[in-house]
Motif scaffolding. Structure first.
Motif, mmCIF file in Angstrom:
data_model
loop_
_atom_site.group_PDB
_atom_site.id
_atom_site.type_symbol
_atom_site.label_atom_id
_atom_site.label_comp_id
_atom_site.label_asym_id
_atom_site.label_seq_id
_atom_site.Cartn_x
_atom_site.Cartn_y
_atom_site.Cartn_z
ATOM 1 N N CYS A 1 0.839 -1.191 0.000
ATOM 2 C CA CYS A 1 0.000 0.000 0.000
ATOM 3 C C CYS A 1 0.882 1.253 0.000
ATOM 4 C CB CYS A 1 -0.960 0.014 1.176
ATOM 5 S SG CYS A 1 -0.196 0.344 2.772
ATOM 6 N N ARG A 2 0.309 2.322 -0.483
ATOM 7 C CA ARG A 2 0.985 3.622 -0.501
ATOM 8 C C ARG A 2 0.689 4.318 0.823
ATOM 9 N NH1 ARG A 2 -1.772 8.395 -3.987
ATOM 10 N NH2 ARG A 2 -0.281 10.105 -3.665
ATOM 11 N N THR A 3 1.727 4.811 1.479
ATOM 12 C CA THR A 3 1.554 5.453 2.779
ATOM 13 C C THR A 3 1.994 6.910 2.718
ATOM 14 O OG1 THR A 3 1.969 3.352 3.909
ATOM 15 C CG2 THR A 3 2.103 5.347 5.236
ATOM 16 N N ILE A 4 1.119 7.800 3.143
ATOM 17 C CA ILE A 4 1.434 9.218 3.297
ATOM 18 C C ILE A 4 1.610 9.464 4.789
ATOM 19 C CG2 ILE A 4 0.710 11.593 2.855
ATOM 20 C CD1 ILE A 4 1.057 9.938 0.309
ATOM 21 N N VAL A 5 2.852 9.694 5.220
ATOM 22 C CA VAL A 5 3.130 9.912 6.639
ATOM 23 C C VAL A 5 3.019 11.408 6.928
ATOM 24 C CG1 VAL A 5 4.772 9.589 8.523
ATOM 25 C CG2 VAL A 5 4.644 7.903 6.672
ATOM 26 N N SER A 6 1.915 11.764 7.569
ATOM 27 C CA SER A 6 1.641 13.192 7.795
ATOM 28 C C SER A 6 0.468 13.312 8.745
ATOM 29 C CB SER A 6 1.310 13.879 6.464
ATOM 30 O OG SER A 6 0.903 15.209 6.662
ATOM 31 N N ASP A 7 0.288 14.519 9.311
ATOM 32 C CA ASP A 7 -0.963 14.742 10.028
ATOM 33 C C ASP A 7 -2.085 14.914 9.006
ATOM 34 O OD1 ASP A 7 -1.125 17.423 9.128
ATOM 35 O OD2 ASP A 7 -0.073 18.174 10.887
ATOM 36 N N ARG A 8 -3.307 14.930 9.499
ATOM 37 C CA ARG A 8 -4.463 14.880 8.609
ATOM 38 C C ARG A 8 -4.481 16.020 7.585
ATOM 39 N NH1 ARG A 8 -9.897 13.131 8.670
ATOM 40 N NH2 ARG A 8 -11.228 14.538 7.482
ATOM 41 N N ASP A 9 -4.437 17.259 8.052
ATOM 42 C CA ASP A 9 -4.604 18.392 7.148
ATOM 43 C C ASP A 9 -3.478 18.487 6.122
ATOM 44 O OD1 ASP A 9 -6.973 19.049 8.327
ATOM 45 O OD2 ASP A 9 -6.188 20.738 9.484
ATOM 46 N N LYS A 10 -2.247 18.323 6.556
ATOM 47 C CA LYS A 10 -1.122 18.398 5.619
ATOM 48 C C LYS A 10 -1.168 17.252 4.612
ATOM 49 C CE LYS A 10 2.023 20.838 8.761
ATOM 50 N NZ LYS A 10 3.293 20.743 9.539
ATOM 51 N N GLY A 11 -1.586 16.083 5.090
ATOM 52 C CA GLY A 11 -1.686 14.946 4.186
ATOM 53 C C GLY A 11 -2.745 15.150 3.118
ATOM 54 N N ILE A 12 -3.888 15.712 3.491
ATOM 55 C CA ILE A 12 -4.933 15.992 2.505
ATOM 56 C C ILE A 12 -4.438 17.023 1.491
ATOM 57 C CG2 ILE A 12 -7.240 16.995 2.212
ATOM 58 C CD1 ILE A 12 -7.965 15.712 4.927
ATOM 59 N N ASP A 13 -3.683 18.000 1.967
ATOM 60 C CA ASP A 13 -3.101 18.979 1.038
ATOM 61 C C ASP A 13 -2.166 18.298 0.038
ATOM 62 O OD1 ASP A 13 -4.452 21.080 2.230
ATOM 63 O OD2 ASP A 13 -2.787 21.611 3.559
ATOM 64 N N LEU A 14 -1.386 17.328 0.502
ATOM 65 C CA LEU A 14 -0.474 16.599 -0.383
ATOM 66 C C LEU A 14 -1.233 15.791 -1.441
ATOM 67 C CD1 LEU A 14 2.142 15.283 2.228
ATOM 68 C CD2 LEU A 14 2.540 17.012 0.455
ATOM 69 N N LEU A 15 -2.438 15.340 -1.083
ATOM 70 C CA LEU A 15 -3.238 14.523 -1.998
ATOM 71 C C LEU A 15 -4.220 15.354 -2.815
ATOM 72 C CD1 LEU A 15 -4.086 11.637 0.504
ATOM 73 C CD2 LEU A 15 -2.576 11.442 -1.484
ATOM 74 N N LYS A 16 -4.188 16.639 -2.685
ATOM 75 C CA LYS A 16 -5.177 17.541 -3.297
ATOM 76 C C LYS A 16 -5.390 17.221 -4.775
ATOM 77 C CE LYS A 16 -6.271 22.474 -3.881
ATOM 78 N NZ LYS A 16 -7.530 22.481 -3.120
ATOM 79 N N GLY A 17 -6.653 17.074 -5.150
ATOM 80 C CA GLY A 17 -7.008 16.843 -6.543
ATOM 81 C C GLY A 17 -7.037 15.390 -6.960
ATOM 82 N N GLU A 18 -6.531 14.486 -6.137
ATOM 83 C CA GLU A 18 -6.531 13.067 -6.499
ATOM 84 C C GLU A 18 -7.939 12.484 -6.382
ATOM 85 O OE1 GLU A 18 -3.619 10.272 -5.348
ATOM 86 O OE2 GLU A 18 -2.075 11.793 -4.963
ATOM 87 N N TYR A 19 -8.162 11.416 -7.166
ATOM 88 C CA TYR A 19 -9.462 10.744 -7.137
ATOM 89 C C TYR A 19 -9.329 9.401 -6.429
ATOM 90 C CZ TYR A 19 -13.641 8.205 -8.456
ATOM 91 O OH TYR A 19 -14.794 7.469 -8.415
ATOM 92 N N PHE A 20 -10.330 9.102 -5.593
ATOM 93 C CA PHE A 20 -10.431 7.799 -4.951
ATOM 94 C C PHE A 20 -11.869 7.299 -5.089
ATOM 95 C CE2 PHE A 20 -7.047 10.068 -2.815
ATOM 96 C CZ PHE A 20 -6.017 9.129 -2.804
ATOM 97 N N ASP A 21 -12.012 6.012 -5.346
ATOM 98 C CA ASP A 21 -13.359 5.443 -5.403
ATOM 99 C C ASP A 21 -14.022 5.500 -4.034
ATOM 100 O OD1 ASP A 21 -13.531 4.237 -8.245
ATOM 101 O OD2 ASP A 21 -11.608 3.503 -7.497
#
Length: 318
Positions: free
Chosen positions: A42-62
């Motif tokens: 699995c792909r892991t984003i090690v971050s707190d919630r808000d910063k992690g969502i910013d890193l994923l901004k614009g991505e699509y998930f089912d």
């Protein structure tokens, strides 16, 4: 299917990740502050919630499965930054404690202040904030784009909440353990592997469309005294169980009532939107899994030397 799991990765979230990465249908991304605990699959984003969502901004998930959205602002952050087919908010079967006229699959539109005032502060704040998150979904998301899954309390050998350790540690130290109100209230405790499997089933199941709120209550409610005795028997402990009323404890040792994890539990009615009913799969009875969990937790205990336990023993012996 692309799945994002946000938080909750100490216990149920980790079990869910482990379950999903073993299936070819899923490409799993985990957003967590904890590094190095997940499969390389699995792909892991090690971050707190808000910063992690910013890193994923614009991505699509089912699917986005969100364990740590504790208020409406947290849900808005997801909606404003990510693209997704469906959003799953993990909430609590305790929500009807805000208004007992509501079932475990209903929105809490009105809070009963007389009930809320009886809750411990941490529980009250948690539930009120979760309510805000739920109501934000109801008013700002289109039907069919979200689901709220209310979970019961659950236990595991990896439990970090201290719930099962509360009993295990006391049953191992050869001093009596207190059963509040003789342990006659009922509790409904979830099994982590059952819950993880049920969530993964529901990602493909049209049962999600039957209601915006689902609940995961186990089919069987158990008296707290029976839970204590089940743990005691699994540990081969001969510890005496002392029955004391909560009113008396409130006068003599109120901190015990604050720390004891099950004495406030109440039995809740299963609804037609129970996930185990929807997937046609029964959850294991507590007798089938709790002894193993208790034994595993007993191997992780240290000497039970802390102030509250000393006060309990003095109170029992007085």
């Amino acid at each position: 299917m692309r799945v994002l799991i946000v938080g909750g990765t100490r216990l149920l979230g980790k079990s869910l990740v482990d379950h999903l990465v073993g299936l070819d249908e899923y490409a799993v991304t985990v957003l967590s502050r904890r590094a190095g605990i997940f499969s390389s699959s699995c792909r892991t984003i090690v971050s707190d919630r808000d910063k992690g969502i910013d890193l994923l901004k614009g991505e699509y998930f089912d699917w986005i499965i969100d364990f740590i959205a504790y208020d409406d602002k947290a849900v808005f952050k997801i909606k404003d930054n990510l693209k997704f087919g469906r959003y799953l908010l993990i909430s609590s079967c305790w929500m009807p404690k805000l208004n007992l006229s509501n079932r475990a699959d209903q929105f809490i539109h009105r809070v009963d202040s007389s009930l809320v005032s009886l809750l411990p502060d941490v529980t009250m704040n948690y539930l009120l904030n979760k309510r805000e998150a739920e109501l934000f979904l109801e008013t700002n998301f289109s039907p069919g784009t979200y689901t709220i899954l209310r979970l019961p309390i659950f236990l595991s050998e990896n439990d970090h909440t201290g719930r099962i350790d509360f009993y295990v540690s006391r049953l191992l130290d050869d001093h009596p353990i207190i059963a509040v109100n003789a342990g006659q209230n009922y509790c409904q405790i979830g099994n982590v592997p059952d819950l993880a499997a049920a969530i993964s089933y529901l990602l493909f199941d049209l049962g999600f469309d039957s209601s915006p709120i689902l609940e995961a209550l186990p089919s069987k409610a158990t008296k707290v005294i029976d839970v204590i005795q089940l743990i005691r028997n699994s540990l081969k402990s001969s510890t005496e169980i002392v029955e004391l009323g909560h009113n008396w404890l409130e006068q003599k040792l109120p901190i015990y009532l604050k720390e004891e994890p099950l004495w406030r539990e109440i039995q809740m009615e299963l609804t037609e939107h129970n996930i185990f009913k929807l997937i046609g799969r029964n959850s294991l009875d507590i007798e089938e899994w709790l002894p193993t969990v208790a034994i595993l937790r007993s191997k992780m205990q240290t000497d039970n030397k802390f102030e509250l336990r000393a006060q309990e023993i003095d109170l029992i012996n007085s």
